[in-house]
Motif scaffolding. Structure first.
Motif, PDB file in Angstrom:
ATOM      1  N   ALA A   1     -70.344   8.958 -11.276  1.00 50.25           N
ATOM      2  CA  ALA A   1     -69.359  10.024 -11.172  1.00 50.25           C
ATOM      3  C   ALA A   1     -70.099  11.352 -10.993  1.00 50.25           C
ATOM      4  N   PRO A   2     -69.440  12.354 -10.440  1.00 51.18           N
ATOM      5  CA  PRO A   2     -70.106  13.651 -10.266  1.00 51.18           C
ATOM      6  C   PRO A   2     -70.494  14.272 -11.611  1.00 51.18           C
ATOM      7  N   GLN A   3     -71.610  14.989 -11.599  1.00 51.37           N
ATOM      8  CA  GLN A   3     -72.021  15.730 -12.795  1.00 51.37           C
ATOM      9  C   GLN A   3     -70.890  16.673 -13.185  1.00 51.37           C
ATOM     10  N   GLY A   4     -70.540  16.727 -14.451  1.00 52.09           N
ATOM     11  CA  GLY A   4     -69.516  17.653 -14.934  1.00 52.09           C
ATOM     12  C   GLY A   4     -68.081  17.206 -14.715  1.00 52.09           C
ATOM     13  N   ASP A  14     -58.966   4.955 -13.275  1.00 52.07           N
ATOM     14  CA  ASP A  14     -57.617   4.607 -12.827  1.00 52.07           C
ATOM     15  C   ASP A  14     -57.077   5.687 -11.878  1.00 52.07           C
ATOM     16  N   GLY A  15     -56.608   5.251 -10.703  1.00 55.59           N
ATOM     17  CA  GLY A  15     -56.030   6.164  -9.725  1.00 55.59           C
ATOM     18  C   GLY A  15     -57.046   6.911  -8.865  1.00 55.59           C
ATOM     19  N   LYS A  16     -58.324   6.699  -9.091  1.00 58.16           N
ATOM     20  CA  LYS A  16     -59.365   7.400  -8.326  1.00 58.16           C
ATOM     21  C   LYS A  16     -59.790   6.570  -7.113  1.00 58.16           C
ATOM     22  N   ARG A  17     -60.440   7.228  -6.167  1.00 60.79           N
ATOM     23  CA  ARG A  17     -61.008   6.571  -4.987  1.00 60.79           C
ATOM     24  C   ARG A  17     -62.464   6.196  -5.301  1.00 60.79           C
ATOM     25  N   VAL A  18     -62.784   4.907  -5.166  1.00 62.35           N
ATOM     26  CA  VAL A  18     -64.114   4.402  -5.492  1.00 62.35           C
ATOM     27  C   VAL A  18     -64.797   3.913  -4.214  1.00 62.35           C
ATOM     28  N   GLY A  34     -57.569  -3.979 -15.615  1.00 66.66           N
ATOM     29  CA  GLY A  34     -56.289  -3.274 -15.506  1.00 66.66           C
ATOM     30  C   GLY A  34     -56.378  -1.919 -14.846  1.00 66.66           C
ATOM     31  N   ILE A  35     -57.425  -1.668 -14.079  1.00 72.75           N
ATOM     32  CA  ILE A  35     -57.620  -0.374 -13.420  1.00 72.75           C
ATOM     33  C   ILE A  35     -57.135  -0.470 -11.981  1.00 72.75           C
ATOM     34  N   LYS A  36     -56.253   0.435 -11.583  1.00 74.11           N
ATOM     35  CA  LYS A  36     -55.772   0.488 -10.209  1.00 74.11           C
ATOM     36  C   LYS A  36     -56.457   1.656  -9.510  1.00 74.11           C
ATOM     37  N   SER A  37     -57.322   1.321  -8.538  1.00 74.75           N
ATOM     38  CA  SER A  37     -58.067   2.341  -7.806  1.00 74.75           C
ATOM     39  C   SER A  37     -58.063   2.007  -6.328  1.00 74.75           C
ATOM     40  N   GLY A  38     -58.306   3.014  -5.524  1.00 78.59           N
ATOM     41  CA  GLY A  38     -58.487   2.787  -4.095  1.00 78.59           C
ATOM     42  C   GLY A  38     -59.948   2.482  -3.822  1.00 78.59           C
ATOM     43  N   ILE A  39     -60.229   1.304  -3.276  1.00 77.54           N
ATOM     44  CA  ILE A  39     -61.600   0.906  -2.959  1.00 77.54           C
ATOM     45  C   ILE A  39     -61.880   1.315  -1.513  1.00 77.54           C
ATOM     46  N   ILE A  40     -62.933   2.071  -1.306  1.00 74.44           N
ATOM     47  CA  ILE A  40     -63.333   2.521   0.024  1.00 74.44           C
ATOM     48  C   ILE A  40     -64.639   1.834   0.377  1.00 74.44           C
ATOM     49  N   HIS A  41     -64.621   0.992   1.403  1.00 72.23           N
ATOM     50  CA  HIS A  41     -65.826   0.267   1.813  1.00 72.23           C
ATOM     51  C   HIS A  41     -66.729   1.192   2.627  1.00 72.23           C
ATOM     52  N   LEU A  42     -68.008   1.258   2.232  1.00 74.99           N
ATOM     53  CA  LEU A  42     -69.028   1.996   2.977  1.00 74.99           C
ATOM     54  C   LEU A  42     -70.266   1.129   3.109  1.00 74.99           C
ATOM     55  N   ASP A  43     -70.951   1.243   4.220  1.00 73.88           N
ATOM     56  CA  ASP A  43     -72.224   0.552   4.428  1.00 73.88           C
ATOM     57  C   ASP A  43     -73.341   1.583   4.379  1.00 73.88           C
ATOM     58  N   GLY A  44     -74.055   1.654   3.277  1.00 76.41           N
ATOM     59  CA  GLY A  44     -75.192   2.557   3.141  1.00 76.41           C
ATOM     60  C   GLY A  44     -74.786   3.976   2.785  1.00 76.41           C
ATOM     61  N   ALA A  45     -75.709   4.690   2.163  1.00 79.74           N
ATOM     62  CA  ALA A  45     -75.529   6.095   1.759  1.00 79.74           C
ATOM     63  C   ALA A  45     -74.232   6.316   0.994  1.00 79.74           C
ATOM     64  N   VAL A  50     -69.145  11.163  -2.300  1.00 81.37           N
ATOM     65  CA  VAL A  50     -68.464  12.101  -3.197  1.00 81.37           C
ATOM     66  C   VAL A  50     -68.621  13.528  -2.670  1.00 81.37           C
ATOM     67  N   GLN A  51     -69.831  13.899  -2.279  1.00 86.25           N
ATOM     68  CA  GLN A  51     -70.069  15.245  -1.748  1.00 86.25           C
ATOM     69  C   GLN A  51     -69.291  15.487  -0.457  1.00 86.25           C
ATOM     70  N   LEU A  52     -69.085  14.419   0.324  1.00 79.18           N
ATOM     71  CA  LEU A  52     -68.349  14.550   1.577  1.00 79.18           C
ATOM     72  C   LEU A  52     -66.835  14.526   1.373  1.00 79.18           C
ATOM     73  N   GLY A  53     -66.391  14.279   0.144  1.00 79.10           N
ATOM     74  CA  GLY A  53     -64.963  14.248  -0.161  1.00 79.10           C
ATOM     75  C   GLY A  53     -64.280  12.948   0.204  1.00 79.10           C
TER      76      GLY A  53
END
Length: 188
Positions: A1-4, A14-18, A34-45, A50-53
């Motif tokens: 997770a991001p610092q801070g 829960d409810g976050k984009r992972v 029991g966690i409902k999150s949006g899973i975003i598939h990425l290949d590398g980097a 998170v920094q890119l939003g």
């Protein structure tokens, strides 16, 4: 997770984009808790997402955490999975099969190369015994004469984790020109 960020435990996901490369593993893990999150598939980097939003947090393979810290991230929660590599032979392969022996030897060579480095240094002839006491090597160090007959060059494999301490000790006994080289593979 991001610092801070306020994400400090699994429930906060829960409810976050992972963002992850391991969609099924992470999705199943979160659903199992029991966690409902949006899973975003990425290949590398993945750590840059998170920094890119693109994501709120990531799930990725971490060994030291340096890359995460450099991306402004921090580790929280328990590991999703612990793993290890295991060599498994088919029951049809005999234990003395040359192919199995060669493969095992090659794998062991790579593992040894990850644990050791090659250290080269120059030392006055009179200080060789003290230097060898610091870096004895496996069987014996390689000692080569130099143009200046008062000095020799020594080459030896040393444990990677002890490199800095050994360099300090060698310098104290008179070694100079201390160089450390990573290994790709070895046979011991």
């Amino acid at each position: 997770a991001p610092q801070g960020s306020p994400i400090d435990n699994l429930e906060d996901v829960d409810g976050k984009r992972v963002a992850t490369t391991y969609d099924k593993l992470v999705g199943d893990y979160l659903a199992g808790h029991g966690i409902k999150s949006g899973i975003i598939h990425l290949d590398g980097a993945v750590e840059s997402s998170v920094q890119l939003g693109v994501a709120d947090l990531i799930a990725d393979v971490v060994s030291t955490g340096t890359t995460l810290r450099n991306a402004g991230l921090r580790v929280f929660g328990d590991p999703i999975l612990h793993s290890q590599a295991v060599l498994i032979a088919s029951p049809r392969v005999q234990q003395d099969d040359e192919r199995l022996t060669v493969l095992s030897r090659r794998l062991e060579g790579v593992l040894t190369a990850q644990r050791y480095v090659l250290m080269d240094y120059d030392i006055p002839v009179g200080d060789v015994a003290r230097a060898i006491a610091v870096t004895p090597g496996f069987e014996s160090p390689t000692i080569s004469p130099l143009h200046d007959k008062q000095w020799v060059a020594i080459r030896v494999m040393v444990p990677r984790e002890k490199v800095n301490r050994l360099m300090d000790e060698l310098y104290e006994v008179g070694a100079r020109g201390i160089i450390v080289t990573a290994l790709q593979a070895s046979r011991i």
